[in-house]
Design a protein around this motif. Structure first.
Motif, PDB file in Angstrom:
ATOM      1  N   PHE A  67      12.893   1.694  -6.355  1.00  0.00           N
ATOM      2  CA  PHE A  67      13.176   1.408  -4.948  1.00  0.00           C
ATOM      3  C   PHE A  67      13.763   0.002  -4.806  1.00  0.00           C
ATOM      4  CE2 PHE A  67       9.555   4.381  -4.952  1.00  0.00           C
ATOM      5  CZ  PHE A  67      10.083   5.411  -4.186  1.00  0.00           C
ATOM      6  N   VAL A  68      14.745  -0.107  -3.955  1.00  0.00           N
ATOM      7  CA  VAL A  68      15.285  -1.407  -3.556  1.00  0.00           C
ATOM      8  C   VAL A  68      14.956  -1.573  -2.075  1.00  0.00           C
ATOM      9  CG1 VAL A  68      17.361  -2.788  -3.210  1.00  0.00           C
ATOM     10  CG2 VAL A  68      17.136  -1.368  -5.261  1.00  0.00           C
ATOM     11  N   VAL A  69      14.389  -2.701  -1.697  1.00  0.00           N
ATOM     12  CA  VAL A  69      13.884  -2.894  -0.338  1.00  0.00           C
ATOM     13  C   VAL A  69      14.434  -4.180   0.266  1.00  0.00           C
ATOM     14  CG1 VAL A  69      11.793  -3.171   1.068  1.00  0.00           C
ATOM     15  CG2 VAL A  69      11.778  -1.628  -0.919  1.00  0.00           C
ATOM     16  N   ARG A 116       0.814  -1.217   0.000  1.00  0.00           N
ATOM     17  CA  ARG A 116       0.000   0.000   0.000  1.00  0.00           C
ATOM     18  C   ARG A 116       0.847   1.267   0.000  1.00  0.00           C
ATOM     19  NH1 ARG A 116      -5.578  -0.469   1.374  1.00  0.00           N
ATOM     20  NH2 ARG A 116      -6.225  -2.645   1.582  1.00  0.00           N
ATOM     21  N   VAL A 117       1.931   1.300   0.771  1.00  0.00           N
ATOM     22  CA  VAL A 117       2.739   2.519   0.798  1.00  0.00           C
ATOM     23  C   VAL A 117       3.449   2.734  -0.544  1.00  0.00           C
ATOM     24  CG1 VAL A 117       3.000   2.513   3.302  1.00  0.00           C
ATOM     25  CG2 VAL A 117       4.752   1.416   1.889  1.00  0.00           C
ATOM     26  N   PHE A 118       3.874   1.651  -1.175  1.00  0.00           N
ATOM     27  CA  PHE A 118       4.525   1.816  -2.475  1.00  0.00           C
ATOM     28  C   PHE A 118       3.504   2.094  -3.585  1.00  0.00           C
ATOM     29  CE2 PHE A 118       8.148  -0.141  -0.322  1.00  0.00           C
ATOM     30  CZ  PHE A 118       9.129   0.761  -0.706  1.00  0.00           C
ATOM     31  N   GLU A 119       2.280   1.649  -3.411  1.00  0.00           N
ATOM     32  CA  GLU A 119       1.230   2.016  -4.366  1.00  0.00           C
ATOM     33  C   GLU A 119       0.996   3.520  -4.329  1.00  0.00           C
ATOM     34  OE1 GLU A 119      -1.933   1.668  -7.199  1.00  0.00           O
ATOM     35  OE2 GLU A 119      -0.148   0.488  -6.716  1.00  0.00           O
ATOM     36  N   ALA A 120       1.050   4.108  -3.129  1.00  0.00           N
ATOM     37  CA  ALA A 120       0.898   5.559  -3.022  1.00  0.00           C
ATOM     38  C   ALA A 120       2.044   6.268  -3.734  1.00  0.00           C
ATOM     39  CB  ALA A 120       0.837   5.970  -1.555  1.00  0.00           C
ATOM     40  N   ALA A 121       3.264   5.769  -3.545  1.00  0.00           N
ATOM     41  CA  ALA A 121       4.415   6.378  -4.206  1.00  0.00           C
ATOM     42  C   ALA A 121       4.296   6.263  -5.719  1.00  0.00           C
ATOM     43  CB  ALA A 121       5.706   5.714  -3.728  1.00  0.00           C
ATOM     44  N   ALA A 157       1.673   7.918   3.158  1.00  0.00           N
ATOM     45  CA  ALA A 157       0.955   6.650   3.160  1.00  0.00           C
ATOM     46  C   ALA A 157       1.364   5.802   4.359  1.00  0.00           C
ATOM     47  CB  ALA A 157       1.221   5.896   1.859  1.00  0.00           C
ATOM     48  N   ALA A 158       2.649   5.815   4.682  1.00  0.00           N
ATOM     49  CA  ALA A 158       3.118   5.079   5.856  1.00  0.00           C
ATOM     50  C   ALA A 158       2.435   5.578   7.122  1.00  0.00           C
ATOM     51  CB  ALA A 158       4.639   5.203   5.977  1.00  0.00           C
ATOM     52  N   ALA A 159       2.298   6.894   7.237  1.00  0.00           N
ATOM     53  CA  ALA A 159       1.670   7.470   8.431  1.00  0.00           C
ATOM     54  C   ALA A 159       0.224   7.020   8.578  1.00  0.00           C
ATOM     55  CB  ALA A 159       1.755   8.995   8.376  1.00  0.00           C
ATOM     56  N   THR A 160      -0.492   6.874   7.460  1.00  0.00           N
ATOM     57  CA  THR A 160      -1.883   6.425   7.547  1.00  0.00           C
ATOM     58  C   THR A 160      -1.984   4.979   8.009  1.00  0.00           C
ATOM     59  OG1 THR A 160      -2.084   5.616   5.251  1.00  0.00           O
ATOM     60  CG2 THR A 160      -2.498   7.964   5.648  1.00  0.00           C
ATOM     61  N   ARG A 161      -0.891   4.219   7.875  1.00  0.00           N
ATOM     62  CA  ARG A 161      -0.882   2.806   8.270  1.00  0.00           C
ATOM     63  C   ARG A 161      -0.267   2.610   9.655  1.00  0.00           C
ATOM     64  NH1 ARG A 161      -4.215   0.243   5.101  1.00  0.00           N
ATOM     65  NH2 ARG A 161      -3.138  -1.734   5.444  1.00  0.00           N
ATOM     66  N   GLY A 162      -0.014   3.703  10.369  1.00  0.00           N
ATOM     67  CA  GLY A 162       0.598   3.604  11.691  1.00  0.00           C
ATOM     68  C   GLY A 162       2.088   3.342  11.640  1.00  0.00           C
ATOM     69  N   LEU A 163       2.706   3.588  10.481  1.00  0.00           N
ATOM     70  CA  LEU A 163       4.125   3.356  10.295  1.00  0.00           C
ATOM     71  C   LEU A 163       4.882   4.679  10.283  1.00  0.00           C
ATOM     72  CD1 LEU A 163       3.813   0.802   7.360  1.00  0.00           C
ATOM     73  CD2 LEU A 163       4.395   0.239   9.731  1.00  0.00           C
ATOM     74  N   GLY A 164       6.175   4.590  10.516  1.00  0.00           N
ATOM     75  CA  GLY A 164       7.032   5.752  10.393  1.00  0.00           C
ATOM     76  C   GLY A 164       8.077   5.492   9.325  1.00  0.00           C
ATOM     77  N   LEU A 165       8.381   6.513   8.541  1.00  0.00           N
ATOM     78  CA  LEU A 165       9.403   6.410   7.517  1.00  0.00           C
ATOM     79  C   LEU A 165      10.419   7.513   7.745  1.00  0.00           C
ATOM     80  CD1 LEU A 165       9.341   5.339   3.964  1.00  0.00           C
ATOM     81  CD2 LEU A 165      10.083   7.704   4.308  1.00  0.00           C
ATOM     82  N   HIS A 166      11.692   7.132   7.801  1.00  0.00           N
ATOM     83  CA  HIS A 166      12.770   8.107   8.006  1.00  0.00           C
ATOM     84  C   HIS A 166      13.715   8.024   6.819  1.00  0.00           C
ATOM     85  CE1 HIS A 166      15.473  10.273  11.094  1.00  0.00           C
ATOM     86  NE2 HIS A 166      15.979  10.472   9.872  1.00  0.00           N
ATOM     87  N   GLN A 167      13.769   9.108   6.034  1.00  0.00           N
ATOM     88  CA  GLN A 167      14.644   9.137   4.873  1.00  0.00           C
ATOM     89  C   GLN A 167      16.023   9.655   5.262  1.00  0.00           C
ATOM     90  OE1 GLN A 167      12.588  10.017   1.030  1.00  0.00           O
ATOM     91  NE2 GLN A 167      11.064  10.991   2.348  1.00  0.00           N
ATOM     92  N   MET A 168      17.051   9.129   4.607  1.00  0.00           N
ATOM     93  CA  MET A 168      18.439   9.437   4.974  1.00  0.00           C
ATOM     94  C   MET A 168      19.236   9.852   3.745  1.00  0.00           C
ATOM     95  SD  MET A 168      19.138   6.065   7.312  1.00  0.00           S
ATOM     96  CE  MET A 168      17.906   5.015   6.544  1.00  0.00           C
ATOM     97  N   ALA A 169      19.885  11.011   3.853  1.00  0.00           N
ATOM     98  CA  ALA A 169      20.829  11.414   2.819  1.00  0.00           C
ATOM     99  C   ALA A 169      22.161  10.691   3.000  1.00  0.00           C
ATOM    100  CB  ALA A 169      21.038  12.923   2.855  1.00  0.00           C
TER     101      ALA A 169
END
Length: 207
Positions: free
Chosen positions: A50-52, A31-36, A114-126
């Motif tokens: 994306f590589v996961v 679902r989160v990648f569908e939003a992306a 999208a992650a936030a709507t699923r109760g998830l947190g996403l932290h992006q890193m440079a």
């Protein structure tokens, strides 16, 4: 979704530094990648890839090994690690796509919300060694690694998992500049919007 609902979601979104032990389900991940996938992009090129990796698999370890600075200290608590990549050129015509990182950013925001709507947190890193990550995954030269990210359920007690300063940073207020310092009119630094449009309460999260 109303404007107020969207604004509330943006304000509540966090970039956690610690994650609990729960795995991210296949459904949540899809679902989160569908939003992306539905993010806007120049010429609808959708230059992002994306590589996961999930904790315990080779992809996860390769992504973790490519992180720089203090990122490995806290990112190892996440059940999912990923990389955001972009195609360097337009598929149609082969010209340099100078908008590619902007477009990846749009996909990253969609992913985060999208992650936030699923109760998830996403932290992006440079802080990721793009060359090392690209080599580990056999990424073609036509693509570049731009960002890494950690995804999972935020830990209720970050201080038990990560250094105290990072735990404090995760929950500290991160206010935004007022609109008057961001949106300009005919002259540089001349506010376009009236103060009444700039009266929203302070935001909680920044990164």
């Amino acid at each position: 979704m109303s404007y107020d609902d969207l604004l509330d979601l943006l304000r509540r979104r966090r970039s956690p530094y610690a994650f609990d032990g729960r795995a991210v389900s296949d459904d949540d991940l899809a679902r989160v990648f569908e939003a992306a996938r539905w993010a806007p992009s120049s010429r609808n090129e959708q230059p992002w890839r994306f590589v996961v990796g999930r904790r315990g698999d080779a992809a996860y370890q390769a992504i973790l090994a490519a992180l720089t600075g203090r990122n490995p200290t806290w990112a190892r608590t996440a059940p999912v690690l990923g990389l955001g990549l972009v195609a360097r050129t337009f598929a149609r015509g082969g010209a340099d796509n100078r908008h590619r990182r902007h477009d990846l950013g749009a996909a990253g925001l969609a992913l985060s919300l999208a992650a936030a709507t699923r109760g998830l947190g996403l932290h992006q890193m440079a802080g990721v060694e793009g060359g090392a990550a690209a080599e580990a995954f056999g990424v073609p030269d036509a693509f570049e690694v731009v960002v890494a990210f950690a995804l999972g359920h935020p830990a209720p007690d970050p201080a038990a998992l990560v250094p105290a300063d990072l735990a404090a940073r995760a929950s500290s207020p991160k206010p935004r500049r007022p609109l008057g310092e961001t949106v300009f009119g005919p002259a540089w630094a001349e506010p376009l919007l009236s103060p009444s449009a700039d009266s929203a309460p302070p935001e909680r999260d920044g990164s």
